[in-house]
Write a protein that holds these residues in place. Structure first.
Motif, short mmCIF file in Angstrom:
data_model
loop_
_atom_site.label_atom_id
_atom_site.label_comp_id
_atom_site.label_asym_id
_atom_site.label_seq_id
_atom_site.Cartn_x
_atom_site.Cartn_y
_atom_site.Cartn_z
N UNK A 54 0.82 -1.22 0.00
CA UNK A 54 0.00 0.00 0.00
C UNK A 54 0.85 1.26 0.00
N UNK A 55 2.14 1.12 -0.28
CA UNK A 55 3.02 2.29 -0.25
C UNK A 55 2.70 3.27 -1.38
N UNK A 56 2.35 2.75 -2.55
CA UNK A 56 2.03 3.64 -3.68
C UNK A 56 0.77 4.45 -3.37
N UNK A 57 -0.23 3.80 -2.79
CA UNK A 57 -1.47 4.49 -2.43
C UNK A 57 -1.20 5.55 -1.36
N UNK A 58 -0.39 5.21 -0.37
CA UNK A 58 -0.08 6.16 0.69
C UNK A 58 0.71 7.35 0.13
N UNK A 59 1.64 7.07 -0.78
CA UNK A 59 2.41 8.15 -1.39
C UNK A 59 1.49 9.08 -2.18
N UNK A 60 0.52 8.49 -2.87
CA UNK A 60 -0.45 9.31 -3.61
C UNK A 60 -1.25 10.21 -2.67
N UNK A 61 -1.64 9.66 -1.52
CA UNK A 61 -2.39 10.44 -0.54
C UNK A 61 -1.55 11.60 -0.01
N UNK A 62 -0.27 11.35 0.21
CA UNK A 62 0.63 12.40 0.67
C UNK A 62 0.74 13.50 -0.37
N UNK A 105 13.87 8.82 15.97
CA UNK A 105 13.30 10.10 15.54
C UNK A 105 11.93 10.35 16.17
N UNK A 106 11.14 9.29 16.34
CA UNK A 106 9.83 9.45 17.00
C UNK A 106 10.01 9.93 18.43
N UNK A 107 11.05 9.45 19.07
CA UNK A 107 11.34 9.90 20.43
C UNK A 107 11.69 11.37 20.51
N UNK A 108 12.13 11.92 19.39
CA UNK A 108 12.45 13.35 19.31
C UNK A 108 11.28 14.17 18.77
N UNK A 109 10.15 13.50 18.52
CA UNK A 109 8.95 14.23 18.11
C UNK A 109 8.56 14.10 16.65
N UNK A 110 9.29 13.33 15.84
CA UNK A 110 8.93 13.18 14.44
C UNK A 110 7.57 12.52 14.31
N UNK A 111 6.64 13.08 13.53
CA UNK A 111 5.35 12.43 13.33
C UNK A 111 5.51 11.11 12.57
N UNK A 112 4.86 10.06 13.08
CA UNK A 112 4.92 8.73 12.46
C UNK A 112 3.51 8.17 12.41
N UNK A 113 3.11 7.69 11.24
CA UNK A 113 1.80 7.07 11.06
C UNK A 113 1.98 5.63 10.62
N UNK A 114 1.32 4.69 11.29
CA UNK A 114 1.32 3.30 10.88
C UNK A 114 -0.08 2.89 10.48
N UNK A 115 -0.22 2.39 9.24
CA UNK A 115 -1.53 1.98 8.71
C UNK A 115 -1.53 0.47 8.53
N UNK A 138 -3.35 3.01 13.07
CA UNK A 138 -4.75 2.60 12.90
C UNK A 138 -4.81 1.43 11.93
N UNK A 139 -5.82 0.59 12.11
CA UNK A 139 -5.96 -0.59 11.26
C UNK A 139 -6.64 -0.28 9.92
N UNK A 140 -7.72 0.51 9.85
CA UNK A 140 -8.32 0.85 8.55
C UNK A 140 -7.38 1.70 7.70
N UNK A 141 -7.77 1.89 6.44
CA UNK A 141 -6.88 2.48 5.43
C UNK A 141 -7.35 3.86 4.97
N UNK A 142 -6.91 4.94 5.61
CA UNK A 142 -7.30 6.27 5.16
C UNK A 142 -6.75 6.62 3.78
N UNK A 143 -5.62 6.02 3.40
CA UNK A 143 -5.03 6.33 2.09
C UNK A 143 -5.89 5.84 0.93
#
Length: 220
Positions: free
Chosen positions: A9-17, A70-80, A187-192
């Motif tokens: 789903x990386x291509x779909x997520x990249x498109x959403x970005x 990086x997450x520990x330093x505040x970088x936003x991270x999303x897991x789908x 989150x488990x569902x796919x917003x992308x």
């Protein structure tokens, strides 16, 4: 955007970005450098074929060491989906994702309720908003011990909840959670898959990606 062997789903997520107005920088599981990105998306799929446990091997990949730091330093991270599994296996989020109730793969559109609109990935929503997005997973049932669930509820760290009950049996109908700082969300569902009415059931998922764009620009 991280790609592991088995990511799909990386291509779909990249498109959403890109639809949100940002550049989608490709990252590979063997990388040791985040290449200066302002946020990371860990997309869905079947990393390493889901061997051992879904997300377990991916959580040990070189790129994930960089993400954890990086997450520990505040970088936003999303897991789908599989990304959510990876974040839990990497201990960026508590609990685990296990086989769905009934042991069946689920694929359907469903409605999520926004429970927390204060994270880096949800600030473009209002609490109580309803999002129509797809769910597709075999091991999507969120579980945690009672103390952890109480902590998530008490601290307002449930970000998304299945409005009509969790079809996969997730504890307390939890669909997505955040860390205490609000920069890591899974989150488990796919917003992308819900960023265009042409290809998805709605455009409701776009808010996750516009939210983080504003957060990284200092507008969120």
């Amino acid at each position: 955007m991280i790609t592991f062997p088995g990511t799909l789903d990386d291509v779909d997520a990249a498109r959403a970005v890109r639809r949100a107005g940002a550049d989608a920088v490709p990252l590979w599981h063997g990388d040791h450098d985040l290449r200066g990105v302002d946020a990371v998306v860990v997309p869905g799929g079947f990393s390493y074929g889901d061997y051992l446990r879904a997300g377990a091997i991916a959580s040990l990949a070189p790129i994930m060491r960089e993400v954890v730091d990086a997450a520990g330093r505040g970088l936003p991270v999303l897991g789908i989906c599989n990304g959510f599994q990876i974040l839990c296996e990497a201990h960026l989020l508590p609990g685990a994702l296990v086989a769905n109730a009934g042991m069946h793969f689920l694929c359907r559109d469903l409605v999520l309720t926004v429970e927390n609109a204060r994270t880096a990935w949800s600030s473009d929503y209002a609490t109580g908003d309803q999002l129509l997005v797809p769910l597709k997973s075999q091991e999507g049932r969120y579980v945690a011990d009672a103390a952890t669930l109480d902590e998530l509820e008490g601290e307002g760290r449930v970000v998304f909840r299945y409005r009509d009950g969790a079809p996969n049996g997730s504890a307390r109908d939890i669909a997505g959670i955040t860390n205490p700082a609000g920069n890591v969300v899974g989150l488990m569902p796919h917003p992308e898959h819900a960023t265009s009415a042409l290809t998805g059931p709605s455009e409701d998922g776009a808010g996750l990606f516009t939210s983080v764009l504003k957060a990284t620009a200092g507008l969120g």
